[in-house]
Design an enzyme around this catalytic site. Structure first.
Site, mmCIF file in Angstrom:
data_model
loop_
_atom_site.group_PDB
_atom_site.id
_atom_site.type_symbol
_atom_site.label_atom_id
_atom_site.label_comp_id
_atom_site.label_asym_id
_atom_site.label_seq_id
_atom_site.Cartn_x
_atom_site.Cartn_y
_atom_site.Cartn_z
ATOM 1 N N HIS A 388 47.304 -25.749 26.485
ATOM 2 C CA HIS A 388 47.420 -24.382 26.991
ATOM 3 C C HIS A 388 46.035 -23.922 27.434
ATOM 4 O O HIS A 388 45.064 -23.996 26.675
ATOM 5 C CB HIS A 388 47.962 -23.438 25.919
ATOM 6 C CG HIS A 388 48.156 -22.036 26.421
ATOM 7 N ND1 HIS A 388 49.320 -21.627 27.040
ATOM 8 C CD2 HIS A 388 47.332 -20.955 26.417
ATOM 9 C CE1 HIS A 388 49.202 -20.358 27.388
ATOM 10 N NE2 HIS A 388 48.008 -19.934 27.020
ATOM 11 N N CYS A 389 45.949 -23.433 28.667
ATOM 12 C CA CYS A 389 44.659 -23.058 29.248
ATOM 13 C C CYS A 389 44.619 -21.558 29.505
ATOM 14 O O CYS A 389 45.321 -21.060 30.405
ATOM 15 C CB CYS A 389 44.440 -23.817 30.557
ATOM 16 S SG CYS A 389 42.846 -23.474 31.333
#
Length: 591
Positions: A388-389
């Site tokens: 997850h960015c």
């Protein structure tokens, strides 16, 4: 390289945690910051740094000094033509440099936009309508088949297995499967198949009709999808593995309630669904899709869970669940099209028909295909999850991983150009006693851009390089952590871990960028800011032949899941091969 990547990763993670603590939701903040930096950096570069890279031709410079937008717009083309006649070398140098820099900026902006807006891919929704998907309904069988064949062909030619008569011992296999599966032709020997396949990992019931494995009570999705069909390389060949007709049986322990079928059920299924003309193209157990169930996602109806499965898995569930009085549907009665379609061209209404109203509305955990993981921020399972960015405000998965990697690559290239070209302007900016020649750009902008370009260029260069190394190995970021742990486990037993998704560095890169053999896109498309869909549908992946679709060197019960990882702190313990034995014991065991 791994150590540098770890330092960069930890640094970014601390910044993200600090921003999340200050704002409560760091994603939109990071997207805004990144957008402002790209726009501000582009303005500062072209107004203060670019002139030292390629001097502006005299006629064009005189036109720009008029500072009249109308004069510039009307006279730009004729003035450029005049400059090309007067000083062609300077004009060509200026034009080439300007086009190259504008292309870099456009590539950075376009790939960042796509990485932020393109869905990473979820189990229930897929990649969205823009990807032209057809996961259910008319034409869905052809859509699924295209991806299945692409993955199978990228895996290489099937390996013929020679089976001897002594306890099913295999001869001539290159690798020992992590969780070998033996064929079964009747319900009588399913227990024997389970015993020989799983060995000492589970207690197998001695006779049909009993539950197998450690069932999660209350789960109504059979998930025969964890078993792969055992198919031979040629029907009728004395050297081929016995084949199960289209009624594939669940051959492995599931994380839900699995049931064995009686002889009467099998005969009924074979008479109803066995079509010899299609038997040859059923695929093989090296590339058959595997799945589990996600107990972290919100439960969905059984009909919704089944319609998201690929046809080969849905077919198994249909054979196990179809009510005796349910007949094959006629397409003309529902879609208005003449004739009839294959049972796999279903919509959710069709699934409800053969499930029955009572079973259709039962709530079950959604399916979770291989390589997918649950994101605690997005609260869903992401297909081929990488991480997850917050800088994208979403996850990186099969839908946007290509754009994410190319964005980092182009941004690191842009930072390198700024660091080299901007040295002259940065040196002038720190000489406060001298006159500043750039009216439209303050000194502080040039200083900040130059420092930021050096720092971010190095960090992004390391991250982009590390991502390309992982891609060449056939791994995602989370899989790299797991595989490092698997190698240690296998080494302690004197075995060698083999990643089933590693089909060779070149082939891995070609599949990731969806270019090369078997792809409609050429290699040069990697350099262009254009939309290219992934080669996989999130269920079918290219795999190393001879491993029965599973990693070699580890047992099925040793495979890690994300079911017990609730916080980022727990995930950090597993980063870059730092998984401890204490953490390992907390993972769910499955076959």
């Amino acid at each position: 390289m791994r150590s540098l990547a770890r330092i960069v990763h930890v640094s970014f993670r601390r910044v993200e945690k600090a921003a999340d603590w200050l704002t409560g939701s760091a994603g939109p903040v990071f997207v805004t910051i990144c957008t402002v930096l790209v726009l501000g950096g582009s303005w500062t570069f072209f107004t203060a740094m670019f002139p030292s890279m390629a001097p502006i031709p005299s006629p064009v410079k005189e036109l720009l000094e008029t500072r009249s937008p109308a004069h510039v717009a009307l006279g730009l083309i004729p003035t450029s033509a005049q400059a090309l006649r007067v000083d062609p070398i300077t004009s060509l140098r200026f034009g080439t440099s300007l086009f190259s820099c504008l292309f870099i900026v456009w590539s950075i902006a376009w790939h960042y936009y796509m990485a932020c807006t393109e869905p990473p891919g979820s189990v229930l929704e897929g990649l969205g309508d823009d990807a032209g998907e057809r996961r259910s309904g008319v034409g869905s069988t052809i859509w699924w088949e295209r991806y299945r064949l692409r993955a199978a062909r990228a895996s290489g030619p099937p390996i013929r297995r020679v089976v001897s008569s002594d306890a099913g011992a295999k001869v001539g296999e290159t690798f020992e499967p992590a969780s070998p599966i033996r064929p079964a032709t009747s319900a009588v020997n399913v227990s024997d198949v389970l015993a020989s396949s799983i060995g000492s990992l589970v207690d197998v019931p001695p006779s049909p009709g009993k539950r197998i494995g450690h069932a999660h009570h209350g789960s109504d999705l059979v998930l025969a999808m964890n078993g792969s069909p055992s198919t031979g390389s040629r029907r009728g060949s004395p050297f081929s593995t016995p084949k199960v007709p289209r009624s594939q049986l669940p051959l492995t322990r599931q994380d839900s309630e699995s049931q064995l079928m009686s002889k009467a059920q099998i005969q009924s299924l074979q008479e109803d669904d066995y079509r010899p003309e299609e038997q040859e193209d059923e695929g093989d157990d090296d590339t058959f899709p595997l799945a589990r169930m996600c107990h972290k996602c919100d439960k969905v109806t059984l009909a919704k869970a089944l319609i998201t499965l690929p046809p080969e898995l849905r077919r198994v569930e249909r054979q196990l669940r179809r009510k005796p009085n349910v007949q094959r549907r006629d397409c003309s009665s529902k879609s208005g099209l003449p004739g009839s379609l294959d049972d796999d061209d279903e919509i959710e209404t069709d699934v409800r028909d053969w499930l029955g109203p009572e079973d259709s509305d039962k709530l079950v955990p959604p399916p979770k295909p291989e390589r997918s993981h649950h994101c605690r921020v997005c609260k869903t399972c992401v297909l081929k999850y990488d991480h997850h960015c917050p800088w994208l405000n979403q996850c990186v998965g099969i839908g946007n991983e290509r754009y994410f990697v190319l964005f980092m690559t182009w941004l690191s290239i842009g930072c390198a150009v700024v660091s080299i070209v901007g040295w002259s302007a940065a040196r002038k900016a720190v000489e406060f006693s001298s006159e500043w020649p750039y009216d439209y750009t303050p000194r502080v902008f040039v200083i900040l851009l130059y420092v930021l370009a050096i720092v971010m260029g190095l960090a992004l260069g390391v991250m982009a390089g590390w991502q390309l190394i992982l891609i060449a190995r056939g791994e995602t970021s989370v899989e790299s952590n797991d595989n490092t742990h698997y190698r240690e486990v296998a080494k302690r037993r004197g075995q060698t871990f083999i990643n089933v998704y590693d089909v060779g560095a070149r082939k891995n890169l070609e599949l990731f960028f969806n270019v090369g053999e078997g792809s409609p896109h050429s290699y040069w498309t990697i350099m262009l800011p254009i939309r290219i869909n992934p080669y996989t549908d999130g269920w079918h992946f290219a795999k190393k032949r001879g491993l029965r679709g599973r990693h070699a060197g580890i047992r099925a019960e040793e495979e890690l899941t994300d079911e017990e990882l609730e916080s980022e702190d727990e995930i950090d313990k597993l980063q870059f091969g730092k998984a401890t034995d204490a953490a390992t014991h907390t993972f769910e065991r499955f076959a």
